[in-house]
Design an enzyme around this catalytic site. Structure first.
Site, PDB file in Angstrom:
ATOM      1  N   ASP A  17     -13.754  -7.112  -5.789  1.00  0.00           N
ATOM      2  CA  ASP A  17     -13.830  -7.263  -4.331  1.00  0.00           C
ATOM      3  C   ASP A  17     -15.207  -7.792  -3.928  1.00  0.00           C
ATOM      4  O   ASP A  17     -16.117  -7.007  -3.651  1.00  0.00           O
ATOM      5  CB  ASP A  17     -13.598  -5.913  -3.630  1.00  0.00           C
ATOM      6  CG  ASP A  17     -12.224  -5.310  -3.927  1.00  0.00           C
ATOM      7  OD1 ASP A  17     -11.361  -6.006  -4.501  1.00  0.00           O
ATOM      8  OD2 ASP A  17     -12.015  -4.139  -3.570  1.00  0.00           O
ATOM      9  N   ASP A  47       0.853  -1.184   0.000  1.00  0.00           N
ATOM     10  CA  ASP A  47       0.000   0.000   0.000  1.00  0.00           C
ATOM     11  C   ASP A  47       0.886   1.231   0.000  1.00  0.00           C
ATOM     12  O   ASP A  47       1.847   1.308   0.783  1.00  0.00           O
ATOM     13  CB  ASP A  47      -0.883   0.017   1.256  1.00  0.00           C
ATOM     14  CG  ASP A  47      -2.044  -0.961   1.138  1.00  0.00           C
ATOM     15  OD1 ASP A  47      -2.238  -1.513   0.040  1.00  0.00           O
ATOM     16  OD2 ASP A  47      -2.742  -1.173   2.141  1.00  0.00           O
TER      17      ASP A  47
END
Lengths: 260, 206
Positions: free
Chosen positions: A130, A11
Site C-alpha cells: 500500500d 470486504d
C-alpha cells in the site's frame, strides 16, 4: 494468450460481506457465499476476500466462511487480512483458499513471506503493498504504509516490491492509497514502475471508477490483473461491461459465460 | 472406486467436490493399498516437485501409482500431478520424478518480460482430431480458457503424448494423454463449466 484478470474484492467483517449493496435480488446481500456465486456467474476471474475484522476471535468465523465459499464456487479466490503467522496462512489454504495475501505482517516480519512460500508455494503467496506519495526533504517518495494506510514504514514501494519477490511472493496486490476510494482511476505511474520492476504478476488496486480505468491500469500501468470493489458492488458497471471494453482495446480477456 | 491421492499437498476438497457435482463419489486417501485397488486415480497437487516426490515416497505411494499407470487404468493428473509423471524435475536442483514419461520439468524462461508464475486463465489448444478437442474445445477458432497457476512446465521427449498446448511466451505443453491417462497443467476443478466438462469426460469416457 493469458487473459488479464478482473478481480472483485469483498470486504468481510465477522463473516459478512460489508459495503456490498448492489445485488438487491439476493435474499441476503451480506452472505459471502451468495455474493461469491453471483460474481462467479458474472464472469469474475478470481475473487479476493479481505477480512477487516479487528479482533482475533474473528479467525474461526473467517475459516468457516472460506470453507463455505470453497464448497460453492469453482473458481480461485484469495483471502487476506490479519495473517500474522504461518499457521494463519496454512489454515486458510486448508479451508479452500487458493492464495493468501499478507500485508502489514510482511513488513513487520519479512521472514513470514518466505515461510509461507516454502510451505504453501510461491503461487499461493501474495503480498499486499500500500504505497502513498509523500514528500521527504522536498522530494516525492512512494512510501509503503501498513495498518490500513495509517502507519508509515519508511520503506520505498519499488524497493519493497523487489524485496518481497526475493522473499518468495508469487504475486503483488498494489493498492495506491492516494487513489483508493476516489474513483479517479488507478495510479498508473506507481503501478507501472512496480510491475516493471518485478518478474511476478502485479494486481492494480485502488481508484477504479469506470471501466476505462481498469483498461488503463493494464495498458498504461502494465498491470497483470485489476482489482476493484465499489465499482462492481454498487452497480456502476458489470464485469461483462469491463471485459467488453478491454476486448475492444485489444486486451486479452476470458469471455463471460463460463460459470458452472 | 475413484480415489484422489492425498500426499499432504493441501486442500483436495475442490477436486472432490467437482466430482461430486457429477454424482461421483471420490475418496481422498493416502493409503497405498487403497491406491493400488482403485479403478480410477486422480493425482492432484501444488507446491514443490522434490517435496511432492518425497511425500509420495514416504507414504509408499510411488509404486502403486506407477503400476496403475503401467496397467493403463484411468488416471488423471492435475498440475503437480502432471509434472510428477516425468523423469526429471528441475525445481530446486535435479530430482527424479515418477518416470512414466521421458522428459523434464523446467522453469518458464523469465527473459522478455514474462511474469512467472503463469497465473490466471489461458487458452488450451487441443491437438487436432483428439477426443478432447471435440468434448472440451468445441470451437477451434476460440480455444477455451482454463485456470493455470504454475512456474514450471513439462517438456515431453515424445511429442505424441502432447494432448494440448498453451501460449505463454511461446507454446508449452499444457496437457498430455496416452491410453487412459490424462494429465493437465491447468486446474479443471477451478475452471468453472469448461473444467467440469473435462472432468465429466474423464469419468464417462476415459
Amino acid at each position: 494468450m493469458l487473459a488479464k484478470r478482473i478481480i472483485p474484492c469483498l470486504d468481510v467483517e465477522k463473516g459478512r460481506v460489508v459495503k456490498g449493496t448492489k445485488f438487491l435480488e439476493l435474499v441476503d446481500a451480506g452472505d459471502p457465499v451468495a455474493v461469491a456465486a453471483r460474481y462467479e456467474s458474472e464472469g469474475a476471474d478470481e475473487l479476493v476476500f479481505l477480512d477487516i475484522t479487528a479482533s482475533h476471535e474473528g479467525r474461526a468465523i473467517m475459516l468457516d466462511m472460506v470453507r463455505r465459499v470453497a464448497e460453492t464456487v469453482f473458481m480461485p479466490f484469495t483471502v487476506g487480512g490479519g495473517i500474522r503467522t504461518l499457521d494463519d496462512a496454512v489454515e486458510l489454504i486448508h479451508a479452500g483458499a487458493e492464495k493468501v495475501s499478507i500485508n502489514s505482517s510482511a513488513v513487520k516480519t519479512p521472514e513470514l513471506v518466505t515461510e509461507v512460500a516454502n510451505r504453501l508455494g510461491s503461487c499461493a503467496t501474495v503480498v499486499n503493498i500500500d504505497p502513498k506519495r509523500v514528500v521527504k526533504d522536498g522530494k516525492e517518495v512512494w512510501e509503503v504504509f501498513v495498518n490500513g494506510g495509517r502507519v508509515p514504514t519508511g520503506i520505498e514501494a519499488v524497493d519493497w516490491a523487489r524485496r518481497v519477490e526475493q522473499l518468495g511472493a508469487g504475486e503483488i496486490v498494489l493498492t495506491c492509497m492516494d487513489r483508493d476510494g476516489t474513483r479517479d482511476g488507478y495510479d498508473l505511474e506507481i503501478t507501472a514502475a512496480v510491475s516493471r520492476a518485478v518478474g511476478i504478476p502485479v494486481v492494480a488496486s485502488g481508484g477504479a471508477g469506470k471501466p476505462e480505468h481498469l483498461a488503463d491500469a493494464i495498458e498504461y500501468g502494465a498491470a497483470d490483473a485489476v482489482l476493484a470493489a465499489g465499482i462492481f458492488h454498487f452497480g456502476a458497471c458489470t464485469i461483462s461491461d469491463v471485459k467488453k471494453l478491454l476486448a475492444s482495446r485489444g486486451i486479452p480477456v476470458r469471455p463471460v459465460g463460463g460459470h458452472v | 472406486m475413484l480415489r484422489i491421492i492425498d500426499y499432504g499437498s493441501g486442500n483436495l476438497r475442490s477436486v472432490q467436490k467437482a466430482f461430486e457435482r457429477h454424482g461421483v463419489t471420490a475418496e481422498i486417501t493416502s493409503d497405498p493399498n487403497c491406491v493400488a485397488e482403485s479403478d480410477r486415480l486422480v493425482l492432484p497437487g501444488v507446491g514443490a516437485f522434490s517435496d511432492a516426490m518425497a511425500a509420495l515416497r514416504e507414504r509408499g505411494l510411488i509404486e502403486p501409482i506407477q503400476r496403475h499407470v503401467v496397467a493403463d487404468r484411468p488416471f488423471l493428473g492435475i498440475c503437480m500431478g502432471l509434472q510428477l509423471l516425468f523423469e526429471t524435475g528441475w525445481e530446486g536442483g535435479q530430482h527424479d520424478g515418477l518416470g512414466v514419461f521421458a522428459g523434464a520439468v523446467s522453469r518458464f524462461d523469465c527473459s522478455d518480460d514474462l511474469k512467472v508464475p503463469h497465473m490466471g486463465w489461458n487458452q488450451v489448444k487441443w491437438r487436432e482430431g483428439s477426443h478432447l478437442s471435440q468434448v472440451v474445445g468445441r470451437n477451434a477458432q476460440q480455444p477455451e480458457f482454463f485456470y493455470f497457476v504454475h512456474s514450471y512446465c513439462v517438456q515431453p521427449s515424445d511429442s505424441s503424448i502432447v494432448a494440448a498446448e498453451t501460449d505463454y511466451g511461446g507454446m508449452f505443453c499444457s496437457a498430455v494423454s496416452r491410453g487412459r491417462l490424462l494429465a493437465t497443467q491447468f486446474h479443471p476443478e477451478k475452471s468453472q463449466s469448461v473444467g467440469m466438462r473435462l472432468l465429466k469426460y474423464f469419468i464417462e469416457h476415459v
